[in-house]
Write a protein that holds these residues in place. Structure first.
Motif, short mmCIF file in Angstrom:
data_model
loop_
_atom_site.label_atom_id
_atom_site.label_comp_id
_atom_site.label_asym_id
_atom_site.label_seq_id
_atom_site.Cartn_x
_atom_site.Cartn_y
_atom_site.Cartn_z
N GLN A 196 -9.56 -2.35 -6.79
CA GLN A 196 -9.84 -1.31 -7.71
C GLN A 196 -9.03 -0.12 -6.94
O GLN A 196 -8.57 0.47 -8.44
N LEU A 197 -9.04 0.31 -6.48
CA LEU A 197 -7.96 1.66 -5.71
C LEU A 197 -6.48 1.48 -5.31
O LEU A 197 -6.25 2.42 -6.15
N LEU A 198 -6.18 0.07 -5.79
CA LEU A 198 -5.09 -0.06 -5.65
C LEU A 198 -4.50 0.59 -7.33
O LEU A 198 -3.69 0.57 -7.28
N GLN A 199 -5.74 -0.73 -8.37
CA GLN A 199 -5.52 -0.38 -9.74
C GLN A 199 -4.84 1.35 -9.80
O GLN A 199 -4.42 1.57 -11.21
N VAL A 200 -6.13 2.04 -9.84
CA VAL A 200 -5.89 3.25 -9.80
C VAL A 200 -4.62 3.98 -8.65
O VAL A 200 -4.21 4.86 -9.83
N CYS A 201 -4.05 3.60 -7.75
CA CYS A 201 -3.44 3.64 -7.50
C CYS A 201 -2.18 4.35 -8.27
O CYS A 201 -1.62 4.72 -8.69
N TYR A 202 -2.23 2.77 -9.15
CA TYR A 202 -0.95 2.81 -9.63
C TYR A 202 -0.96 3.32 -11.20
O TYR A 202 -0.24 3.84 -11.52
N ARG A 203 -2.73 3.60 -11.39
CA ARG A 203 -2.25 4.85 -12.95
C ARG A 203 -1.65 6.02 -12.15
O ARG A 203 -1.33 6.20 -13.67
N TYR B 62 0.77 -1.12 -0.14
CA TYR B 62 -0.22 0.13 -0.25
C TYR B 62 0.98 0.75 -0.05
O TYR B 62 0.07 2.35 -0.86
N LYS B 63 2.10 1.48 0.87
CA LYS B 63 2.49 3.07 0.78
C LYS B 63 3.93 2.53 0.18
O LYS B 63 4.06 3.71 -1.25
N LYS B 64 4.44 1.72 -0.55
CA LYS B 64 5.39 1.12 -1.98
C LYS B 64 4.46 0.92 -3.14
O LYS B 64 5.37 1.62 -4.11
N ARG B 65 3.87 0.31 -3.21
CA ARG B 65 3.09 0.14 -4.13
C ARG B 65 3.80 -1.20 -5.22
O ARG B 65 3.65 -0.40 -6.08
N VAL B 66 4.89 -1.20 -4.58
CA VAL B 66 5.03 -3.01 -6.02
C VAL B 66 4.06 -3.53 -6.24
O VAL B 66 3.42 -3.94 -5.70
N PHE C 185 -0.56 -16.59 -1.89
CA PHE C 185 -1.45 -15.21 -2.08
C PHE C 185 -1.47 -15.02 -3.22
O PHE C 185 -0.45 -15.26 -4.01
N GLU C 186 -2.37 -14.06 -3.91
CA GLU C 186 -2.22 -13.33 -5.31
C GLU C 186 -2.52 -12.11 -4.82
O GLU C 186 -3.14 -11.76 -4.14
N LEU C 187 -1.58 -11.41 -5.39
CA LEU C 187 -1.03 -10.14 -4.68
C LEU C 187 -2.49 -9.57 -5.97
O LEU C 187 -1.93 -8.26 -4.84
N MET C 188 -2.36 -9.65 -6.61
CA MET C 188 -3.14 -8.46 -7.86
C MET C 188 -4.68 -9.47 -8.12
O MET C 188 -4.19 -9.97 -9.20
N PRO C 189 -5.52 -9.17 -7.71
CA PRO C 189 -6.64 -9.51 -8.50
C PRO C 189 -7.72 -9.17 -9.45
O PRO C 189 -8.81 -10.13 -9.80
N ALA C 190 -6.75 -8.04 -9.68
CA ALA C 190 -8.07 -8.26 -10.81
C ALA C 190 -6.70 -6.96 -11.91
O ALA C 190 -5.86 -6.59 -11.31
#
Ligand code: SAH
Length: 378
Positions: free
Chosen positions: A150-157, A40-44, A65-70
């Motif tokens: 969904q929010l992490l994907q927004v962060c990546y973008r 969440y903070k370094k967003r690797v 675990f799946e790191l990113m399910p979307a």
């Protein structure tokens, strides 16, 4: 209808649940915080970038675990300030997440205020007559991990749009749970997701910046009023009398205004915060002066804010947006009584930003959906 992925998403874990899993694997408790910091903070975006973890631990994490399910299918940018992300989940279901940017005066576009609109279900069971999301019914609930993703994907973008991305991570101002689905019908996963989004070890978004929108599931509104985290509430009213509301919202049969309004009152009392009443304006359905008067009275009694939303046309549905004149006339009835009212300026009409529209189109293109059912006339 239920989807159980081979590996649970990391984005659905809390600090406590992750700590417990790591303990079972013989790892010290502090690893959980390190892992969530990377997420969440370094967003690797890969396990191997979590460089302060041992190789065997990284392998264990990747197996567990799946790191990113979307994953991002595409990103549709509108001419105005809206960005729409279409995401694909492990079972190929599609969901939408929207970024709405409001430019601020005197500063560059990178300083726009950002509101993120997230989905909580694939499809929707509420069957509101005007809405694209419910056209093919409910496919399934999203898991907490899929909602957070969904929010992490927004962060990546957003990180990618920000120069020196790693030094200055993107953030957003508000989250609205107004995408596809009825959040209170997927109560536990939605609340868990918002708890993760709110947590200091998660995305750290304050509860007051998070708004849940519901079509009016009364028992769940009362339950939400008792939650320790004070999320904001918006109610999709769309009809100011039972007669009008039940024509377009079947939920009104189970929870008519005589039940809904006292529940909103209770929520407001417990929270001490203004609730928002959303009211889509649909020509000749709910945009009469009489409806405006009824809405004014409800809003005044509830000390609620009213958000008037000019209807976004949906292909295959017969509903229309009233003229600007009619919209203003409706709003004036509320303004005259000093009811706080917003007549939403157009955002994202050109990218089908209303609830469920982008998914509907893509599934039609992919041939996954049969033609939408003919809408019942109101
Ligand atoms: N199920 C929840 C949240 C999802 S809908 C709810 O009903 O509140 C989010 C908002 O978008 C709701 O107010 C919904 O009524 C509105 N909406 C749906 N279709 C729309 C359309 N075509 N044009 C404008 N608003 C729409």
């Amino acid at each position: 209808m239920k989807y159980t992925p081979a590996k649970p998403p990391l984005t659905g874990e809390t600090l406590d649940t992750l700590t417990a899993r790591l303990r079972e694997a013989g790892e010290p408790a502090f690893r959980a915080k390190q892992i969530l910091d990377w997420l969440y903070k370094k967003r690797v975006r890969t396990w191997d970038e979590m460089t302060n973890l041992s190789k065997p631990l990284r392998t264990w994490l990747a197996d567990t675990f799946e790191l990113m399910p979307a994953s991002l299918v595409f990103n549709k940018q509108s001419e105005d300030v809206t960005d729409k992300l279409l995401l694909e989940l492990g079972d190929k279901s599609l969901i939408e997440t929207v970024i709405i940017r409001v430019p601020q005066e005197g500063v560059g576009p990178e300083h726009s205020r950002k509101t993120i609109c997230i989905s909580t279900q694939v499809g929707c069971a509420m069957a509101c007559a005007f809405c694209a999301s419910g056209l093919a019914g409910l496919k399934r609930d999203l898991s907490a991990g899929e909602i957070v993703a969904q929010l992490l994907q927004v962060c990546y973008r957003e990180d990618a749009r920000t120069p020196r991305a790693r030094m200055e991570l993107a953030s957003f101002d508000n989250i609205v749970v107004m995408g596809m689905g009825e959040p209170l019908a997927n109560y536990d996963a939605t609340l868990l997701a918002l708890t993760i989004v709110n947590a200091e070890w998660g995305l750290g978004v304050g509860a007051r910046r998070i708004t849940l929108s519901t079509s009016g599931l009364v028992p769940k509104i009362l339950k939400l009023a008792d939650e320790p985290l004070g999320f904001r509430l918006a109610i999709s009213l769309h009809g100011a009398t039972d007669e009008v509301r039940e024509k377009i919202m079947p939920v009104n049969k189970a929870y008519p205004l005589a039940k809904l309004i006292p529940a909103i009152e209770q929520f407001t009392e417990k929270h001490g915060r203004m609730v928002t009443l959303e009211f889509i304006l649909i020509e000749d359905v709910n945009d009469s002066i009489d409806q405006a008067g009824e809405l004014r009275d409800i809003a005044r009694d509830l000390h609620a804010h009213v958000n008037l939303i000019p209807y976004n046309t949906v292909a295959g549905l017969p509903w229309k947006r009233p003229s600007n004149n009619r919209q203003e006339r409706f709003a004036d009835v509320l303004r005259a009584a000093r009811v706080p009212v917003t007549l939403r300026r157009e955002k994202g009409h050109d990218i089908d930003a209303a609830c469920g529209q982008l998914r509907l189109k893509t599934e039609q293109d992919r041939g996954q959906l049969v033609a939408p059912p003919v809408a019942q006339s109101a």
